[in-house]
Motif scaffolding. Sequence first.
Motif, PDB file in Angstrom:
ATOM      1  N   LEU A 133       4.204   6.059  -5.150  1.00 61.01           N
ATOM      2  CA  LEU A 133       4.126   5.953  -6.866  1.00 61.01           C
ATOM      3  C   LEU A 133       3.096   6.856  -7.336  1.00 61.01           C
ATOM      4  N   THR A 134       1.911   6.801  -6.692  1.00 61.48           N
ATOM      5  CA  THR A 134       0.871   7.478  -7.018  1.00 61.48           C
ATOM      6  C   THR A 134       1.139   9.026  -7.082  1.00 61.48           C
ATOM      7  N   ARG A 156       0.843  -1.280  -0.022  1.00 63.88           N
ATOM      8  CA  ARG A 156      -0.083  -0.009  -0.055  1.00 63.88           C
ATOM      9  C   ARG A 156       0.869   1.301   0.104  1.00 63.88           C
ATOM     10  N   GLU A 157       1.911   1.145   0.817  1.00 65.87           N
ATOM     11  CA  GLU A 157       2.886   2.369   0.795  1.00 65.87           C
ATOM     12  C   GLU A 157       3.536   2.846  -0.510  1.00 65.87           C
ATOM     13  N   GLU A 158       3.893   1.532  -1.069  1.00 68.07           N
ATOM     14  CA  GLU A 158       4.432   1.757  -2.505  1.00 68.07           C
ATOM     15  C   GLU A 158       3.607   2.232  -3.452  1.00 68.07           C
TER      16      GLU A 158
END
Length: 70
Positions: free
Chosen positions: A36-37, A30-32
């Motif tokens: 990236l978003t 979720r953090e990645e």
Amino acid sequence: AVEKEQNENSLVRTLREIRSEMKKVVWPTREETVRLTVVVIVLSAIISIVLFTADSIFQYLILALQNAVS
């Protein structure tokens, strides 16, 4: 009947292969995904500002050129 059975077998085989490949996929955390978003949104904003600026400059230059000619 044989052709229908072969089509069903190929469909079943294809679905099994898809399922097998999907199990190999490494999904981002979720953090990645959030990080990236945010990167994509920020870069999109920067590029849009650069393009807007370039467009405005070219528009000004074209208008100045048209006024100088006429």
